[in-house]
Each structure stands twice: as C-alpha cells, then as structure tokens.
Design an enzyme around this catalytic site. Structure first.
Site, PDB file in Angstrom:
ATOM      1  CG  PHE A   4      -6.929  19.654  17.577  1.00  0.00           C
ATOM      2  CD1 PHE A   4      -6.158  21.751  17.809  1.00  0.00           C
ATOM      3  CD2 PHE A   4      -5.250  19.172  17.977  1.00  0.00           C
ATOM      4  CE1 PHE A   4      -5.477  21.180  18.675  1.00  0.00           C
ATOM      5  CE2 PHE A   4      -4.387  19.548  19.113  1.00  0.00           C
ATOM      6  CZ  PHE A   4      -4.882  20.975  19.482  1.00  0.00           C
ATOM      7  N   GLY A   5      -4.373  20.799  14.589  1.00  0.00           N
ATOM      8  CA  GLY A   5      -2.582  20.314  14.601  1.00  0.00           C
ATOM      9  C   GLY A   5      -1.929  20.411  15.333  1.00  0.00           C
ATOM     10  N   GLY A   7       1.570  18.666  15.651  1.00  0.00           N
ATOM     11  CA  GLY A   7       2.977  18.119  15.867  1.00  0.00           C
ATOM     12  C   GLY A   7       3.086  18.760  13.920  1.00  0.00           C
ATOM     13  CB  SER A   8       4.962  18.180  11.405  1.00  0.00           C
ATOM     14  OG  SER A   8       3.847  16.815  10.944  1.00  0.00           O
ATOM     15  CD  GLU A  90      -0.717  12.831  10.668  1.00  0.00           C
ATOM     16  OE1 GLU A  90       0.533  11.613  11.443  1.00  0.00           O
ATOM     17  OE2 GLU A  90      -0.115  13.176  11.040  1.00  0.00           O
TER      18      GLU A  90
END
Length: 218
Positions: A4-5, A7-8, A90
């Site tokens: 799941f994204g 942000g960037s 991350e």
C-alpha cells in the site's frame, strides 16, 4: 503480496508489480508528522545541524473513512527483493505493518503491507505539529530525492486528481500554507512552476489541469 502506497509510492514505485488498485486503509489518517533526514532533508553527518524535511506517515484514528492510496500487487518472484528495497527506502523510522485495504471498486477487502513510522523509539517521529511549522520546513528543505516542497505538492495534486472523493484536509491545509508562504517569501518558485502552479495577481494557484499522472519515475 500487496504493497500500500500513500506518499511518494503514489507516483514513484521503482519495483515490479502486476496490478494496482485505488482504495482506503481504514483506521488511519495521513499526517506530515515524520521527519525525513535522508530523502527530503539532510542528515547530521553532512551538515553541522540536522535539517530534516517532512514526509507523511499514518496515524491511528477512529475515522472509518481511512486513508486513500494505491495497492500494488507484487509478483511472487519479486516479493523478497521488493521488501528488501522498501525496507531500505523507508529505513528512517518506518516499519512494515499489515492492514486491511478496501478497494474503491467495491470488491472484497484484502490485507496489504504498509510502511508506517513508529511513535516509540523513533527519533524521526515529530508528532502533532502546527501546519505553519510543517509548511515553513517543507518550503526550504531539500534532499537527495529533491525539494521537499515538490513531494508535498505532488501529494496534493495526486489526491485532488485521483481521489476527489477522499477527505484529506490535512494535506490540502499544508498545501495552502506552503503557497501562502511562497507568496510572502518568494521561495519555492522553481518547484511550483515545475508542477504547474500559476502565479495569478500575486497569489499561487493550483494547475488549471486537474490530472496529475501517477506512477512517474521522478
């Protein structure tokens, strides 16, 4: 495996996937409460003072609406290398968690992997911060991945273009404060123009075209 994204990862994936779906992860809200000492700021080792930028993380919330983003289905043969890549990408305070994802198309929910910055033992978790302070930091910070202001405004453009049904007041509030500060200080002009923002009678306005293309490699 699904990633799941929010942000960037909405516009810069850099890992193989075979399917992508828009939808929400419930029980969380998106906030600019994570300091970025690597991608959008500078680490202490390079400068006299640490100058971190700001990126978003997910904060637990009773809001059932949740946080909108994209779920990427990673082929089995690429799952190990993708997790290794994302663990490194991350590394500044984020950990991989599991959460339920509700697709926009109404199909059944499924589990996704999602990177969230921890609030304990995480020196880069800033916690609740006034929008003015967040925006003023974002406007001037820059790191190896580019200007912090481009990250923040790209996020606002993606949400406005691809998820108009979602409620993300925090992101839009930060966008407004950035534009107001840019008007007062003259900073960030190059980045704003690059993203299509227009200076109209002394005030910055969002791009006329409301169609920010997702999954760009920049």
């Amino acid at each position: 495996m699904w990633i799941f994204g929010y942000g960037s990862l909405l516009w810069y994936t850099d890992f193989p996937y075979e399917k992508v779906q828009g939808g929400h992860v419930g029980g969380f809200v998106r906030r600019f409460w994570q300091l970025s000492p690597d991608h959008r700021g500078t680490p202490e080792a390079l400068y006299i003072m640490i100058q971190p930028g700001r990126t978003v993380t997910l904060i637990p919330s009773s809001d059932d609406a949740g946080c909108w983003g994209l779920a990427y289905k990673v082929p089995e043969e690429h799952q190990k290398t993708t997790i290794e890549y994302l663990d490194h990408r991350e590394k500044a305070g984020y950990t991989c968690e599991r959460a339920w994802f509700r697709p926009d198309d109404g199909s059944p929910p499924f589990l996704v992997h999602v990177y969230i910055s921890g609030t304990e033992d995480n020196e880069f978790h800033a916690g609740p911060t006034e929008d003015e302070e967040i925006a003023s930091t974002i406007l001037v910070r820059h790191g190896p991945s580019g200007p912090n202001v481009e990250y923040a405004l790209k996020l606002a453009l993606v949400l406005r273009s691809h998820s108009p049904h979602s409620d993300d007041d925090h992101v839009y509030s930060i966008e407004r404060r950035i534009l107001e500060l840019a008007e007062k200080t003259g900073k960030g002009k190059e980045s704003l123009e690059k993203l299509g923002y227009r200076l109209v009678e002394g005030k910055w306005a969002p791009p006329e075209s409301n169609s920010f293309s997702l999954l760009k490699k920049t």
